[in-house]
Structure formats: C-alpha cells, structure tokens
Design an enzyme around this catalytic site. Structure first.
Site, PDB file in Angstrom:
ATOM      1  N   PRO A  46       0.820  -1.202   0.000  1.00 20.10           N
ATOM      2  CA  PRO A  46       0.000   0.000   0.000  1.00 20.10           C
ATOM      3  C   PRO A  46       0.865   1.269   0.000  1.00 20.10           C
ATOM      4  O   PRO A  46       2.060   1.186   0.232  1.00 20.10           O
ATOM      5  CB  PRO A  46      -0.811  -0.109   1.288  1.00 20.10           C
ATOM      6  CG  PRO A  46      -0.334  -1.309   1.996  1.00 20.10           C
ATOM      7  CD  PRO A  46       0.677  -2.014   1.183  1.00 20.10           C
ATOM      8  N   VAL A 106       4.354   2.868   2.589  1.00 23.78           N
ATOM      9  CA  VAL A 106       4.986   1.872   3.446  1.00 23.78           C
ATOM     10  C   VAL A 106       6.497   1.820   3.234  1.00 23.78           C
ATOM     11  O   VAL A 106       7.180   1.022   3.850  1.00 23.78           O
ATOM     12  CB  VAL A 106       4.407   0.455   3.239  1.00 23.78           C
ATOM     13  CG1 VAL A 106       2.989   0.384   3.759  1.00 23.78           C
ATOM     14  CG2 VAL A 106       4.477   0.035   1.792  1.00 23.78           C
ATOM     15  N   SER A 143     -13.132 -12.403  -1.546  1.00 21.45           N
ATOM     16  CA  SER A 143     -13.112 -12.484  -0.084  1.00 21.45           C
ATOM     17  C   SER A 143     -14.298 -11.803   0.584  1.00 21.45           C
ATOM     18  O   SER A 143     -14.483 -11.905   1.790  1.00 21.45           O
ATOM     19  CB  SER A 143     -11.806 -11.906   0.456  1.00 21.45           C
ATOM     20  OG  SER A 143     -11.822 -10.511   0.323  1.00 21.45           O
ATOM     21  N   LYS A 171      -5.526  -7.123   6.463  1.00 19.57           N
ATOM     22  CA  LYS A 171      -6.928  -7.018   6.848  1.00 19.57           C
ATOM     23  C   LYS A 171      -7.083  -6.933   8.364  1.00 19.57           C
ATOM     24  O   LYS A 171      -7.888  -6.146   8.874  1.00 19.57           O
ATOM     25  CB  LYS A 171      -7.709  -8.224   6.304  1.00 19.57           C
ATOM     26  CG  LYS A 171      -7.860  -8.168   4.796  1.00 19.57           C
ATOM     27  CD  LYS A 171      -8.509  -9.427   4.280  1.00 19.57           C
ATOM     28  CE  LYS A 171      -8.771  -9.327   2.787  1.00 19.57           C
ATOM     29  NZ  LYS A 171      -9.248 -10.591   2.238  1.00 19.57           N
TER      30      LYS A 171
END
Ligand SMILES: Nc1ncnc2c1ncn2[C@@H]1O[C@H](COP(=O)(O)OP(=O)(O)OP(=O)(O)O)[C@@H](O)[C@H]1O
Ligand SMILES: [Mg+2]
Length: 805
Positions: A357, A360, A680, A723
């Site tokens: 992301p 980072v 998901s 997540k």
C-alpha cells in the site's frame, strides 16, 4: 508561253563540281579551286565568256567524282574575279546567273564539259503570291533576329527584293540548312512552290532556334542561382569567421565531444554521419536545429560513465537499517538479492518488485539500495503511461520528437549503472498507440536490454548495468509477462506500534529538519503520536502520519518566528488539536449500533487493508439483484453465489421458498471510488443478505472475510495481515476468518492477536451464528401466518430509511 521561253535552248560550257556548298542565282560566292581538273575548267571558262556551270557533288569527300555522283541541277555563274595563289590554287569570286539542268556531261581534255539547259521560270504576280511573299519575308525577318550568325544587312537586302524567284533564291542562299535541303530548293523551278517550301523550312528553323533559346536561358538561370547561393554561403562563413564563431569551430567541438563520449561503435558512426550532414546545412536552418538536437541527445546519455559500485554487504545492511525501521524480512530478502548479484559475475537475474500500500516505504527502500550500493537513483512513474512512444520515444521524422522516458531518465542519471525505480507498474495501460508493457518488457529483460532501441536515438543503448526496481500497490493488474520476471517483495502495512516507532525515529526528525526546528523546540510524546495515528490518519503506511507531523512542525515554526527562539513545544495528546484541529476519524464501527442489512467486511485494496461496510436493501420487485460500488467481476459473481446459497437455505433461515420472486435486492459496497475485487467479500455479502431477509441485525463489533461456495463452505483468502491490521485500526473486537487461514496468524504481531477475538469457521452457518445478533428461527418453528407476513412485508427488513414503496 513566255515562262518557258528558255527551256528549249541548251548551252555547252565547262563544268566544275563543288563541295559542301550550293550556289544560287544572284549569289556572290568566293571559293578556292584546287583540283587540277577544276583549274582546267576554270581556265577554259576564263578564256571564253567567263561563264561556268557549278554543280554540287553528292559526297564532299570524293576527289574525282563521276558524273553520276554530281547533282543534275546547278547554277550557271559568271566569274567576277580570279586570283592565282602561290600554292597553285585559284581563288575565285562568282556571281550566280541562273539555274540550269545538265543534259549531258562529258569528260574532255581532263575536265568536265556539260550541255546545260538553263531555266528561269518567272511567277505571274497575283494576290496569293503577294501574301506568300509577305509571309515568307516576315518569317525570314524573325529568323534573322533569332539567328545570331546572320547580319542585318542580308535581311534588308532580301526584304527589298520584289521578284518572287529572286527573293526565294536570296533567302535560300542565306539560311543555314544542310546541303541536301539547299539542293532541294535549287531544284524547285517554280518560284511559288520554292517560296512555300522556304516558308516551311523557316518555320521549322525558327521553332528550333526558339527552343535553343529557352534551353539556353534555363541553363543560364540555373547557373546563376547556384553561383548566387555559393556566393552567399561563402559570405556567411566569412562573416561568422569574422565574428569569431565560425561553424567550423562548432563542428570541430562536436567532433571532439563525440570522440570523447565513449559511445558504442554504432552510435559513434551515426553521430559522425549526422555531423557531416550538419556541416552541409545552412547554420540557421530548421533542419540544422533538428540535427543539432539529435547530436546533443546522443552526447547527453551516459555511454561509459559509471559510479563505483559498493559491493560490501555489511555496509548495505547498515544503510538499510539506518534508513528504515522494521521490515526485517524485506531487508533480509534485499540483502540476499544483493549477495547473489555480487557472486554472479554477470547477474541476469530477476527484477525486484516492491508491492504494498502507499506510504509503506517502497520508494525510500529503493533510495536506500542506491545509497548502499553506491549508485545514482532515478525514478519514473508509469502511472497513466499508455503509449509505447512514452517508453521508447518518437522517430526523428516527427517534428519535436524526443527520446522516450527511459533514455530521458538515463540522461538524468548521467551514469550507466543507476538504481532505476519504475513506480506504479500496475497502473500502466494500453491503447491503440501500442502497448507500453511490451516495451517495458524489453527494458527489463536482461537478454534484450543490452541493446535497447529508442526510436529517437535510433542506436542500441546498453541498459544491462542498470539496477531496475519496480513498485506496485497490487500485483493482479501487472501484465503477467512482466510479473513473471519480477521477484515480488510484499510490504504489508504497519501496526500502530510500528508506526509510532517509525515516527519517533525517522519522520519527526525529518520534519524537524525540514522546518528548521530541533528536539529543543518541538517534541512529540508517544501518546501524541498514537493519537495522530488513531484520530487523524487511517492508512496502512505512514504517509499521512508524516504529513500531519509536518503540519504540527510548521505551526510550531510559525510560533517560534512570532514569539522568539526560547519557545519549547511539547506535543501531547491533549494539546494535539491546537495544532491539527478537530479529530478526523473518531467514529469506530464498533461504537455504532447493530443494524439490519449491514455487515462489516475486511478487504484488501490498493490502499492496503480496509474495512468495508456492505449494505443490502429489499424492494418490491421480480427477483432482480443489483450490485453497486465499483465491484469487479469476481466480486459480483461471489454476490450471486451468496444469494444462491441463501435461496438454497431459505427453509432454515425461515424464508418462503420463493421469497425472491416478489423482491428486488440491491447490494451496495460504499467507498465507491475505490475499485474492489476478489472473492473475499463472499461471506460478508451472504451475511448482509441473510440479515436483510431475516430482519435480524448484524453485530457491529464483528468483521469478517472469506470466500463462499454455493453450498456454504468458507474458503481461505489472502492479505490476512493487512486485513487484521485494518480491523484493529477500526476498533473491531471480533473477527470471523476461514479455518484454513489459521496458519497465517504467525505473521501477526502478538499485541494485535491479543486485542482481537478470532473465530475460525468452515461453513456459512457458523458465520451467521457469530455475526447475527440472535439465532435465526427456521420456518419449521413458525406459524403459517408468520410465514406469510415475513414474505409480504419486505419493507420492514431495514431500519435505514432507504426503503421504496
Ligand atoms: N519502515 C520505515 N522506516 C522509516 N521510514 C519509513 C518506513 N516506511 C516508510 N517510511 C517513510 O514514509 C514515507 C513514505 O514512504 P514511501 O514514499 O517510500 O512510500 P511508498 O511505499 O513508495 O508509497 P507509494 O506507493 O505511494 O509510492 C517516506 O518518507 C519514508 O521514508
Ligand atoms: Mg513510492
């Protein structure tokens, strides 16, 4: 008849064959007589009435022509003068009297005697003849003007003749045509006919002369222009030399530079060729600018210059450690990668690709690698690149053509072995102008990139010593052929604790420096940093955190300037909103009340792990399922699967068998601007639907992720760590995960594991059991009336006020 009066008379007289000339009546002609037979004939005539017959021989090269080699028609002339020359030749001047035709020819006493029938045909004056005369005179006038070898007097003499025959013969004697044509004219006895023929010949000759003239004029003009250009060019050169900036010196200078640039043989040849062309061009022309630009580019890219590479792995480790907190696994992989590159002499290995992301540390890792290995660092963002020419440049035939980005960046690097970071490889797209990823493939392929071809440079350029690193937010949109060549290193987001450490060690220092502050003027407590992370940012990386810290530092700097040096600002969680204003993210999902038709899913998007609230509402209708929120194909299919599962379980969920026939269902996943995909969200959508249909609210402190099958099995998914970090950030306390993901827990920091209650499940039934506020009552346990009510009152299923009747 009068006209033919003389025809009957014949005369015998000496005859002299002449060469290369036809004598006409009325014409005065000088010539030299040399042949013995001719001199005899001449003497015979001089001894008599001084008349002699002249006839032209067919072939001038024959010395003793036979009678058959002499034209039959000739001219009786009067010898006006004769002069014996010392060499035995005789020079004579004769005047033509009248034409005559040989009746017989005999060779007597060593010369020819001819019996000649004279002919002097006169024309009766008439209007046609008059106009013919004036036409031919006009033509002759033109002819004389065009022809440079005839003098004017001849013309005047001719024009004043009024007898048609005499006029014709005067003109015939004076025009410059071949012997045959002249003889032809001599043989035409009728003056009108002769004039007509002369008219034709004159017209033709005038035409020829005119043509000669235009050709001559053209040749002359061309010569003049070339001379003028040459002259002007020489003049420009002279002026420039005078000004001390002769083009010669520029060419020489370029030549020296080309020789010194260390180009490949091919490039050098090309450059020299171009230089030669440049030399020929006028210095100020547009063409020469194009040529010069090209040479400038050839000279600007690094051909041999490199930085000395540092191969010390320990030093590299130190540098990585100095620049980055955490990221242990990544750093290890990078060091391994560098070690391999060091051991393999000619490393044709894979390309590093950092995936993770925003914020980072992908870019900053790349810079660290450059620092650690002693290379220069350049970066090219490929986001939005969709044209092959952006990578590879335009051909020089285009006006304003430039090299592609790769070569432009190499120029910027100025060395041939930089770390070259290709950012956002996954955001490159393709259109009709050619596929940039194909070009990129060539750039990255060690088998090909030592002879990379830029359209503009048009010579092979060696990219094999460049250290390419790619970055991307996600891998699934990277073209597979490219992904294949890459060694993917995944950077997941940071936990709150890690972020605090990064802030303390790096970000605060960096921002202090940027704003001219020190530890003495501004300090952040750990709680303050924690509060910034919690209430002012919601991200996987630390980009916004850094921005907020910069905000604080700028405000403090302003205060320092205003209130003087002595100021010491300590930033705590209590005074934080003095600097950053009201809290941006107070609400956590967990604090809100439970709702029907709204479940919390955990997603992994480009910006890292994310909480996604998934909503469903029901309306009267005919069984249509609408999906909104920028859902990808896979996600849409998984919504279909969720609905099919619910339908197959209607009995257990307490729903009418055909409940969906009277309903339209709308599933929406907010945060519509972020594209979402992947399987998901399956169990989240099934939970939302189950809640909406059964009217049982979903627990707000529960988040979930997992793929659903048609039979209600829960399958494992990826991006676990991301997540769970996101769930933690959002204040979720309970998480439902696929049983098969249990093994991924090892990656998760311990304190996060401690804070979260995690249920590992295998079936959708279990999901509903943990997610819904209370257990569902199956149809079996209901009265028929209750069943009817459930089926016909869909409007009661949601309390969100978004119902339609
Ligand atoms: N582990 C870390 N230690 C120290 N600083 C870090 C770390 N991770 C990120 N940073 C800092 O965070 C900032 C943002 O990082 P960077 O620009 O490298 O992000 P990125 O991953 O390239 O993001 P993007 O995908 O948006 O390009 C930089 O100032 C970087 O130094
Ligand atoms: Mg970056």
């Amino acid at each position: 008849m009068l006209l033919n009066r003389e025809r009957s008379e014949t005369r015998k007289m000496p005859m002299l064959p002449i060469r290369d000339v036809v004598i006409f009546p009325y014409m005065m002609t000088p010539f030299v007589v040399g042949r013995e037979s001719s001199v005899r004939a001449l003497e015979e005539a001089l001894a008599g009435d001084k008349k002699i017959f002249l006839a032209t021989q067919h072939d001038a090269t024959i010395d003793e022509p036979k009678p058959s080699e002499i034209y039959q028609v000739g001219t009786i002339v009067n010898i006006v003068q004769s002069l014996k020359l010392p060499d035995g030749n005789v020079k004579v001047l004769v005047e033509g009297v009248e034409r005559g035709k040989i009746v017989s020819l005999s060779d007597e006493d060593g010369f020819f005697r001819a019996v000649v029938r004279p002919s002097n045909v006169k024309a009766e004056p008439n209007p046609q003849l008059e106009s013919l005369i004036s036409r031919v005179t006009g033509l002759f006038e033109q002819y004389v003007k065009l022809s440079q070898s005839l003098n004017h007097e001849t013309m005047i003499a001719a024009v004043h003749v009024d007898d048609a025959s005499k006029l014709a013969d005067t003109i015939a004697a004076n025009i410059q045509v071949g012997i045959e044509e002249k003889q032809e004219l001599l043989e035409i006895l009728d003056p009108t006919e002769r004039l007509n023929r002369i008219g034709e010949i004159l017209e033709m000759e005038i035409e020829k002369l005119n043509m000669d003239r235009t050709i001559q004029g053209r040749v002359k003009r061309q010569m003049e222009r070339a001379q003028k250009e040459y002259y002007l060019n020489e003049k420009i050169k002279a002026i420039q030399k005078e000004l001390g900036r002769g083009e010669k010196s520029e060419i020489d200078e370029l030549k020296k530079k080309i020789e010194a640039a260390g180009m490949t043989k091919e490039a050098q040849e090309k450059a020299m060729q171009e230089l030669k062309r440049l030399e020929m061009m006028p210095p100020m022309s547009a063409e020469s600018t194009v040529s010069r630009n090209y040479l400038d580019w050839l000279l600007a890219v690094p051909w041999k210059k490199k930085t000395r590479e540092i191969k010390d792995i320990e030093r590299a480790e130190r540098v990585l450690e100095e620049d980055h907190y955490g990221l242990e696994k990544i750093k290890e992989r990078i060091l391994e990668f560098l070690a391999v590159r060091r051991l393999v002499k000619d490393p044709k290995g894979s390309i590093l690709c950092f995936v993770g992301p925003p914020g980072v540390g992908k870019t900053s890792l790349g810079m660290s690698i450059a620092r650690a290995t002693g290379r220069k660092f350049v970066r090219l963002s490929l986001g939005g690149v969709r044209d092959e020419a952006e990578i590879r440049g335009h051909r020089r035939t285009y006006i304003g053509a430039l090299p592609g980005q790769i070569i432009q960046m190499m120029k910027k690097a100025a060395t041939k072995n930089p770390v070259f970071m290709l950012d956002e490889v996954e955001k490159m797209s393709m259109d009709f102008r050619g596929d940039p990823s194909a070009a990129l493939l060539e750039v990255l392929d060690p088998e090909q990139n030592y002879m990379f071809m830029d359209h503009y440079l048009d010579v092979e350029y060696d990219l094999s010593q460049v250290f390419f690193i790619c970055t991307a937010n996600v891998t699934h949109t990277i073209p597979p052929a490219l992904l294949d060549r890459m060694e993917v290193l995944r950077l997941s987001g940071y936990t709150e604790l890690e972020k605090i450490e990064i802030a303390k060690r790096f970000l605060v220092k960096k921002q202090q420096k940027a704003t001219g502050l020190t530890d003495a003027t501004v300090r952040f407590t750990d709680e303050a940093l924690g509060s910034i992370i919690q209430f002012y940012t919601r991200e996987s990386g630390v980009r916004n955190l850094e921005r907020e810290i910069a905000n604080v530092c700028r405000k403090v700097a302003r205060k320092v300037v205003k209130e003087g040096r002595g100021l010491e600002a300590v930033i705590t969680s209590d005074n934080l909103n003095d600097f950053l204003g009201v809290i941006k993210f107070r609400d956590t999902f967990a604090e809100k009340k439970n709702e029907v038709g709204l479940a919390i899913g955990l997603a992994w998007t480009e910006v890292g792990g994310q909480i996604l609230a998934t909503e469903a509402t029901l309306m009267d209708g005919k069984g249509k399922l609408t999906l909104t929120g920028k859902l990808g194909d896979v996600m849409q299919e998984s919504a279909q699967a969720a609905l099919s599962y619910i339908r197959s379980r209607s009995y257990l969920l307490g729903l009418e068998n055909d409940f969906y026939r009277r309903l339209d269902i709308h599933v929406h996943v907010p945060e519509g601007s972020i594209p979402k995909d992947g399987p998901s969200a399956g169990i989240t959508m099934a939970t939302t639907l189950a809640s909406a249909l059964t009217k049982i609210p979903v627990r707000r402190d529960v988040a979930m992720t997992g793929e659903i099958t048609l039979r209600g099995k829960v399958l494992p998914i990826g991006g676990m760590k991301e997540k769970l970090l996101a769930a933690h950030r959002a204040g979720i306390t309970t998480v439902i995960l696929p049983k098969d993901n249990e093994k991924d827990m090892a990656d998760l920091p311990a304190h996060i594991q401690k804070d979260l209650k995690i249920h590992f499940v295998e079936t959708m039934d279990e999901v509903l059991q943990f997610a819904l506020e209370r257990p569902v009552d199956s149809l079996a346990s209901r009265t028929p009336e209750a069943r009817m009510a459930a089926a016909f009152q869909p409007e009661e299923v949601s309390d969100q006020g978004s119902l339609t009747h």
